[in-house]
Write a protein that holds these residues in place. Structure first.
Motif, PDB file in Angstrom:
ATOM      1  N   ASP A 147       0.864  -1.180   0.000  1.00 49.08           N
ATOM      2  CA  ASP A 147       0.000   0.000   0.000  1.00 49.08           C
ATOM      3  C   ASP A 147       0.899   1.228   0.000  1.00 49.08           C
ATOM      4  OD1 ASP A 147      -2.887   1.082   1.999  1.00 49.08           O
ATOM      5  OD2 ASP A 147      -1.675   2.134   0.528  1.00 49.08           O
ATOM      6  N   LYS A 148       1.168   1.754  -1.202  1.00 44.84           N
ATOM      7  CA  LYS A 148       2.110   2.862  -1.315  1.00 44.84           C
ATOM      8  C   LYS A 148       1.581   4.134  -0.662  1.00 44.84           C
ATOM      9  CE  LYS A 148       2.281   2.156  -5.689  1.00 44.84           C
ATOM     10  NZ  LYS A 148       2.496   2.340  -7.139  1.00 44.84           N
ATOM     11  N   LYS A 149       0.283   4.306  -0.714  1.00 41.33           N
ATOM     12  CA  LYS A 149      -0.303   5.519  -0.141  1.00 41.33           C
ATOM     13  C   LYS A 149      -0.074   5.555   1.366  1.00 41.33           C
ATOM     14  CE  LYS A 149      -4.536   8.270  -0.295  1.00 41.33           C
ATOM     15  NZ  LYS A 149      -5.937   8.333  -0.785  1.00 41.33           N
ATOM     16  N   ALA A 150      -0.271   4.406   2.007  1.00 42.13           N
ATOM     17  CA  ALA A 150      -0.086   4.306   3.452  1.00 42.13           C
ATOM     18  C   ALA A 150       1.357   4.015   3.831  1.00 42.13           C
ATOM     19  CB  ALA A 150      -0.999   3.231   4.020  1.00 42.13           C
ATOM     20  N   LYS A 151       2.202   3.714   2.835  1.00 39.62           N
ATOM     21  CA  LYS A 151       3.598   3.344   3.064  1.00 39.62           C
ATOM     22  C   LYS A 151       3.678   2.120   3.961  1.00 39.62           C
ATOM     23  CE  LYS A 151       5.162   8.133   2.720  1.00 39.62           C
ATOM     24  NZ  LYS A 151       5.849   9.213   3.464  1.00 39.62           N
ATOM     25  N   ARG A 152       2.922   1.117   3.585  1.00 43.45           N
ATOM     26  CA  ARG A 152       2.915  -0.121   4.342  1.00 43.45           C
ATOM     27  C   ARG A 152       2.985  -1.306   3.399  1.00 43.45           C
ATOM     28  NH1 ARG A 152      -2.021   1.094   8.653  1.00 43.45           N
ATOM     29  NH2 ARG A 152      -0.986   2.785   9.757  1.00 43.45           N
ATOM     30  N   PHE A 153       3.623  -2.366   3.859  1.00 47.37           N
ATOM     31  CA  PHE A 153       3.621  -3.612   3.115  1.00 47.37           C
ATOM     32  C   PHE A 153       3.593  -4.769   4.109  1.00 47.37           C
ATOM     33  CE2 PHE A 153       8.304  -4.574   3.294  1.00 47.37           C
ATOM     34  CZ  PHE A 153       8.741  -3.370   3.813  1.00 47.37           C
ATOM     35  N   SER A 154       3.091  -5.871   3.648  1.00 44.72           N
ATOM     36  CA  SER A 154       2.870  -6.975   4.575  1.00 44.72           C
ATOM     37  C   SER A 154       3.119  -8.319   3.905  1.00 44.72           C
ATOM     38  CB  SER A 154       1.447  -6.936   5.131  1.00 44.72           C
ATOM     39  OG  SER A 154       0.500  -6.945   4.089  1.00 44.72           O
ATOM     40  N   LEU A 155       3.483  -9.283   4.745  1.00 46.23           N
ATOM     41  CA  LEU A 155       3.693 -10.664   4.308  1.00 46.23           C
ATOM     42  C   LEU A 155       2.640 -11.537   4.978  1.00 46.23           C
ATOM     43  CD1 LEU A 155       5.456 -12.930   2.975  1.00 46.23           C
ATOM     44  CD2 LEU A 155       6.687 -13.023   5.161  1.00 46.23           C
ATOM     45  N   HIS A 156       2.003 -12.362   4.176  1.00 49.25           N
ATOM     46  CA  HIS A 156       1.011 -13.280   4.698  1.00 49.25           C
ATOM     47  C   HIS A 156       1.407 -14.692   4.294  1.00 49.25           C
ATOM     48  CE1 HIS A 156      -1.552  -9.788   5.540  1.00 49.25           C
ATOM     49  NE2 HIS A 156      -1.054  -9.336   4.400  1.00 49.25           N
ATOM     50  N   ILE A 157       1.515 -15.542   5.287  1.00 46.15           N
ATOM     51  CA  ILE A 157       1.842 -16.945   5.031  1.00 46.15           C
ATOM     52  C   ILE A 157       0.586 -17.756   5.313  1.00 46.15           C
ATOM     53  CG2 ILE A 157       3.377 -18.871   5.561  1.00 46.15           C
ATOM     54  CD1 ILE A 157       5.329 -16.827   6.766  1.00 46.15           C
ATOM     55  N   THR A 158       0.049 -18.359   4.276  1.00 45.14           N
ATOM     56  CA  THR A 158      -1.172 -19.152   4.447  1.00 45.14           C
ATOM     57  C   THR A 158      -0.795 -20.606   4.715  1.00 45.14           C
ATOM     58  OG1 THR A 158      -1.309 -19.614   2.081  1.00 45.14           O
ATOM     59  CG2 THR A 158      -2.419 -17.632   2.884  1.00 45.14           C
ATOM     60  N   ASP A 159      -1.664 -21.312   5.442  1.00 42.31           N
ATOM     61  CA  ASP A 159      -1.455 -22.730   5.724  1.00 42.31           C
ATOM     62  C   ASP A 159      -0.041 -22.977   6.259  1.00 42.31           C
ATOM     63  OD1 ASP A 159      -1.427 -25.856   3.840  1.00 42.31           O
ATOM     64  OD2 ASP A 159      -1.983 -25.452   5.932  1.00 42.31           O
ATOM     65  N   THR A 160       0.275 -22.346   7.368  1.00 43.76           N
ATOM     66  CA  THR A 160       1.626 -22.429   7.920  1.00 43.76           C
ATOM     67  C   THR A 160       1.980 -23.854   8.327  1.00 43.76           C
ATOM     68  OG1 THR A 160       0.724 -21.824  10.084  1.00 43.76           O
ATOM     69  CG2 THR A 160       1.674 -20.055   8.740  1.00 43.76           C
ATOM     70  N   GLN A 161       3.264 -24.164   8.213  1.00 38.66           N
ATOM     71  CA  GLN A 161       3.824 -25.458   8.578  1.00 38.66           C
ATOM     72  C   GLN A 161       4.968 -25.241   9.572  1.00 38.66           C
ATOM     73  OE1 GLN A 161       2.405 -28.379   7.385  1.00 38.66           O
ATOM     74  NE2 GLN A 161       0.909 -26.904   6.561  1.00 38.66           N
TER      75      GLN A 161
END
Lengths: 112, 112
Positions: free
Chosen positions: B67-81
């Protein structure tokens, strides 16, 4: 696959002594970097280089010098090692400044 | 200079659930955002990255949002092991520079 090697892998140094950490890459990359990592923390850039015989200051250059004698080799020099420089040091290389950085295995430095 | 804030510092999830790590940056000119995974005693390894001309990128179970406007980025790991257990670092590349600024890291533990 990218190959970045570091030597030594670990070192114990005395306060006030000179320490040289070496990095060698066989990737034919133009950019090389030196980072330090303190336990449980992120990496901080010390020095980097984009061409042989030239180095640039990173975010925490004080107390460190760097040398890039060839495209393949990049050294980090601590002229007067201090206790606060105890850390793990990582070298990295990238093809360009905007490209993926490949990290070496790290050098664990302990200053006593 | 650029600053990157990463939260949370510690994250514990159950196997099969999702894990999310959030980062924010200050320099609106930053244009490259990699994520690195580091296992104990190992070097950081790139797992996914995103450039400023994208809003979302997915590689298998890894999703990165920007999200460049908010200056945020995120990592999402689905189905974690359990094998996803490690330190994760976000980073941002300063605009017009080869310098990567790293967050302080998130220690992810996936329990079975």
């Amino acid at each position: 696959e990218a190959a970045v090697t570091q030597s030594p892998r670990s070192k114990v140094a005395v306060t006030g002594g000179k320490v040289t950490l070496s990095c060698h890459q066989t990737n034919n990359h133009d950019y090389m970097y030196w980072y330090r990592q303190d336990t449980g923390h992120g990496l901080r850039l010390i020095h980097y280089s984009y061409v042989a015989d030239s180095t640039e200051k990173g975010d925490i250059p004080d107390g460190y010098k760097a040398s890039r004698p060839s495209q393949e080799n990049f050294s980090l020099i601590l002229e007067l090692a201090s206790l606060s420089q105890t850390a793990v040091y990582f070298c990295a290389s990238s093809e360009q400044g905007y490209a993926e950085q490949f990290f070496g295995p790290g050098t664990r430095l302990t200053v006593l | 200079g650029e600053q990157v804030e990463q939260l949370p510092s510690i994250l514990r999830v159950q196997e099969g659930s999702s894990a999310s790590i959030n980062c924010s940056y200050e320099d609106s000119a930053s244009n490259y955002f990699p994520w690195y995974k580091q296992e104990p005693g190992e070097n950081p390894k790139l797992i996914i990255d995103i450039r400023s001309n994208m809003e979302r990128k997915q590689i298998q179970e890894l999703i990165v949002l920007l999200d460049k406007k908010a200056k945020r980025f995120s990592l999402h790991i689905t189905d974690t092991q359990p094998g996803d257990s490690a330190m994760y670092f976000c980073a941002a590349r300063e605009g017009g520079s080869a310098k990567l600024i790293f967050g302080e890291g998130t220690k992810l533990t996936v329990s079975s």
